[in-house]
Design a protein around this motif. Structure first.
Motif, PDB file in Angstrom:
ATOM      1  N   ALA A 150       0.834  -1.208   0.000  1.00  0.00           N
ATOM      2  CA  ALA A 150       0.000   0.000   0.000  1.00  0.00           C
ATOM      3  C   ALA A 150       0.869   1.259   0.000  1.00  0.00           C
ATOM      4  CB  ALA A 150      -0.933  -0.007   1.203  1.00  0.00           C
ATOM      5  N   GLU A 151       1.938   1.259   0.813  1.00  0.00           N
ATOM      6  CA  GLU A 151       2.840   2.406   0.859  1.00  0.00           C
ATOM      7  C   GLU A 151       3.523   2.633  -0.491  1.00  0.00           C
ATOM      8  OE1 GLU A 151       5.434   3.136   4.284  1.00  0.00           O
ATOM      9  OE2 GLU A 151       4.504   1.390   5.234  1.00  0.00           O
ATOM     10  N   LEU A 152       3.702   1.567  -1.245  1.00  0.00           N
ATOM     11  CA  LEU A 152       4.355   1.674  -2.552  1.00  0.00           C
ATOM     12  C   LEU A 152       3.388   2.100  -3.655  1.00  0.00           C
ATOM     13  CD1 LEU A 152       6.643  -1.495  -2.384  1.00  0.00           C
ATOM     14  CD2 LEU A 152       7.373   0.905  -2.236  1.00  0.00           C
ATOM     15  N   GLY A 153       2.112   2.278  -3.304  1.00  0.00           N
ATOM     16  CA  GLY A 153       1.141   2.760  -4.273  1.00  0.00           C
ATOM     17  C   GLY A 153       0.377   1.690  -5.017  1.00  0.00           C
ATOM     18  N   PHE A 154       0.514   0.435  -4.596  1.00  0.00           N
ATOM     19  CA  PHE A 154      -0.201  -0.651  -5.244  1.00  0.00           C
ATOM     20  C   PHE A 154      -1.596  -0.825  -4.633  1.00  0.00           C
ATOM     21  CE2 PHE A 154       4.295  -2.117  -5.761  1.00  0.00           C
ATOM     22  CZ  PHE A 154       4.329  -2.070  -7.148  1.00  0.00           C
ATOM     23  N   THR A 155      -2.477  -1.472  -5.358  1.00  0.00           N
ATOM     24  CA  THR A 155      -3.775  -1.884  -4.832  1.00  0.00           C
ATOM     25  C   THR A 155      -3.797  -3.406  -4.737  1.00  0.00           C
ATOM     26  OG1 THR A 155      -4.741  -1.959  -7.056  1.00  0.00           O
ATOM     27  CG2 THR A 155      -4.951   0.102  -5.837  1.00  0.00           C
ATOM     28  N   ARG A 156      -4.784  -3.929  -4.013  1.00  0.00           N
ATOM     29  CA  ARG A 156      -4.895  -5.378  -3.828  1.00  0.00           C
ATOM     30  C   ARG A 156      -6.237  -5.847  -4.350  1.00  0.00           C
ATOM     31  NH1 ARG A 156      -2.004  -7.619  -0.122  1.00  0.00           N
ATOM     32  NH2 ARG A 156      -2.243  -9.399  -1.508  1.00  0.00           N
ATOM     33  N   PRO A 157      -6.308  -7.037  -4.949  1.00  0.00           N
ATOM     34  CA  PRO A 157      -7.585  -7.552  -5.449  1.00  0.00           C
ATOM     35  C   PRO A 157      -8.524  -7.917  -4.310  1.00  0.00           C
ATOM     36  CG  PRO A 157      -5.862  -9.209  -5.655  1.00  0.00           C
ATOM     37  CD  PRO A 157      -5.182  -7.956  -5.210  1.00  0.00           C
ATOM     38  N   ALA A 158      -9.810  -7.707  -4.507  1.00  0.00           N
ATOM     39  CA  ALA A 158     -10.793  -8.039  -3.484  1.00  0.00           C
ATOM     40  C   ALA A 158     -11.032  -9.544  -3.388  1.00  0.00           C
ATOM     41  CB  ALA A 158     -12.120  -7.326  -3.779  1.00  0.00           C
ATOM     42  N   ALA A 159     -10.747 -10.257  -4.479  1.00  0.00           N
ATOM     43  CA  ALA A 159     -11.005 -11.708  -4.492  1.00  0.00           C
ATOM     44  C   ALA A 159     -10.315 -12.394  -3.310  1.00  0.00           C
ATOM     45  CB  ALA A 159     -10.503 -12.313  -5.801  1.00  0.00           C
ATOM     46  N   HIS A 160     -11.097 -13.139  -2.544  1.00  0.00           N
ATOM     47  CA  HIS A 160     -10.609 -13.936  -1.412  1.00  0.00           C
ATOM     48  C   HIS A 160      -9.955 -13.086  -0.327  1.00  0.00           C
ATOM     49  CE1 HIS A 160     -11.615 -17.309  -3.957  1.00  0.00           C
ATOM     50  NE2 HIS A 160     -10.808 -16.847  -4.890  1.00  0.00           N
ATOM     51  N   GLY A 161     -10.349 -11.815  -0.239  1.00  0.00           N
ATOM     52  CA  GLY A 161      -9.931 -10.991   0.887  1.00  0.00           C
ATOM     53  C   GLY A 161      -8.529 -10.436   0.824  1.00  0.00           C
ATOM     54  N   GLN A 162      -7.940 -10.360  -0.356  1.00  0.00           N
ATOM     55  CA  GLN A 162      -6.581  -9.814  -0.429  1.00  0.00           C
ATOM     56  C   GLN A 162      -6.538  -8.314  -0.139  1.00  0.00           C
ATOM     57  OE1 GLN A 162      -3.579 -11.505  -3.160  1.00  0.00           O
ATOM     58  NE2 GLN A 162      -5.302 -12.441  -4.218  1.00  0.00           N
TER      59      GLN A 162
END
Length: 337
Positions: free
Chosen positions: A222-234
């Motif tokens: 998150a600090e690096l500016g990435f997002t995470r997929p919602a699938a399976h709670g990532q």
């Protein structure tokens, strides 16, 4: 739940604890007499708030991750429990470091050895073992167990407060913040801002793990500016152990533009997910990285993960192996000095 053999062993240890308690009563509490003490501190731990003596002497570390964090802030524990898993570079690197620094490595859960050592303070990270043993450990010495869902920053800060080395802990946090900002600047220039990153692994035959936004890797991404997929709670943090199980028919849900596949002991001998026809990564950026570091929850894991990200996405360097851990340890220890 404790096994029958475990219960029998605990019964033997309780007798040893009782004898030890008599000795400590006669000589004074180890927590009250340890050198380096400067009062007491109340901390929010895995099993509620605890008040422990502030000391950097005679500390028993329940696990190598905690022992390594203590060494980085200038505290040498007398003993540390070993990792029970094998085949993970970051775990093996910690064993190497602890042996080099003169910390005695023992099999985890050997309460008889803890009694004999007469520690002033017992510190560790939450685990299934700590869940089982905490009440028995409290009979030996004050115990502080870090909650499994807290960030690496909070973990390091709490260890600093418990040992009176809070300034050293804060110095490491500041250093890693600067290091992370530098990597983010390079990623932004390369056009990765806002890209989605999936963390996954095989978790035995026919089973897979999707890793959430907790531990060290999640907040760092998150600090690096990435997002995470919602699938399976990532995209979620705060799950009990930081991951969710995924069946093989849902394996395709774990594909994203960037995928890091955690390898090592977590696979339990299962095949590489990248060879599964249901896991079609296409032109995604893919990196195979060490489970021990990427599932870690300590400051030691941060430079390791940052280096892996640079290697996979920026073509700068190589995926970190066992020997690389020594350089990261030296870096953080220097930052704290």
């Amino acid at each position: 739940m404790l096994t029958t053999s475990h219960r029998r062993r605990l019964a033997r240890v309780v007798a040893a604890v009782a004898v030890s308690a008599l000795v400590l009563t006669a000589c004074g509490s180890a927590g009250d007499t340890a050198a380096g003490q400067s009062g007491r501190v109340t901390l929010a731990g895995a099993y509620g708030e605890v008040t422990v003596p502030v000391t950097d002497q005679k500390i028993w570390a329940l696990d190598p991750s905690t022992a390594t964090e203590l060494l980085q802030v200038g505290v040498r524990p007398t003993h540390s429990g070993r990792f029970t898993h094998q085949g993970d570079a970051a775990f093996e690197a910690r064993h190497d470091l602890l042996a080099k620094e003169g910390v005695t490595l023992v099999e985890p859960g050997k309460l008889e050895l803890v009694v004999q050592a007469r520690p002033a303070l017992i510190i560790g990270a939450q685990s299934l073992s700590s869940d089982e043993l905490v009440e028995e450990l409290k009979k030996i010495a004050p115990v502080f167990v870090v909650k499994g869902s807290v960030t690496w920053k909070e973990t390091l800060s709490q260890l600093g407060r418990a040992t009176g080395h809070d300034k050293q802990a804060e110095a490491i946090i500041k250093h890693l913040g600067q290091r992370t900002a530098a990597v983010r600047a390079d990623l932004d220039k390369a056009g990765y801002t806002g890209e989605t990153v999936s963390l996954m692994s095989a978790c035995g035959a026919g089973s897979f793990c999707a890793y959430g936004s907790g531990r060290s890797a999640g907040p760092l991404l998150a600090e690096l500016g990435f997002t995470r997929p919602a699938a399976h709670g990532q995209d979620r943090s705060g799950t009990e152990y930081g991951y969710t199980m995924v069946s093989e028919e849902k394996l395709g849900d774990l594909v994203a533009p960037i995928v890091f596949v955690l390898t090592g002991s977590v696979q339990y001998g299962a095949p590489d997910p990248l060879g599964n026809p249901l896991f079609k990564v296409g032109d995604a950026k893919v990196g195979k990285v060490d489970f021990g570091a990427w599932y870690g929850a300590s400051s030691f894991d941060v430079p390791w993960i940052l280096a892996d990200i640079r290697a996979v996405l920026l073509g700068d360097g190589e995926i970190t192996g066992r020997k690389g851990g020594s350089a990261y340890f030296d870096e953080l220890k220097k930052a704290a000095a």
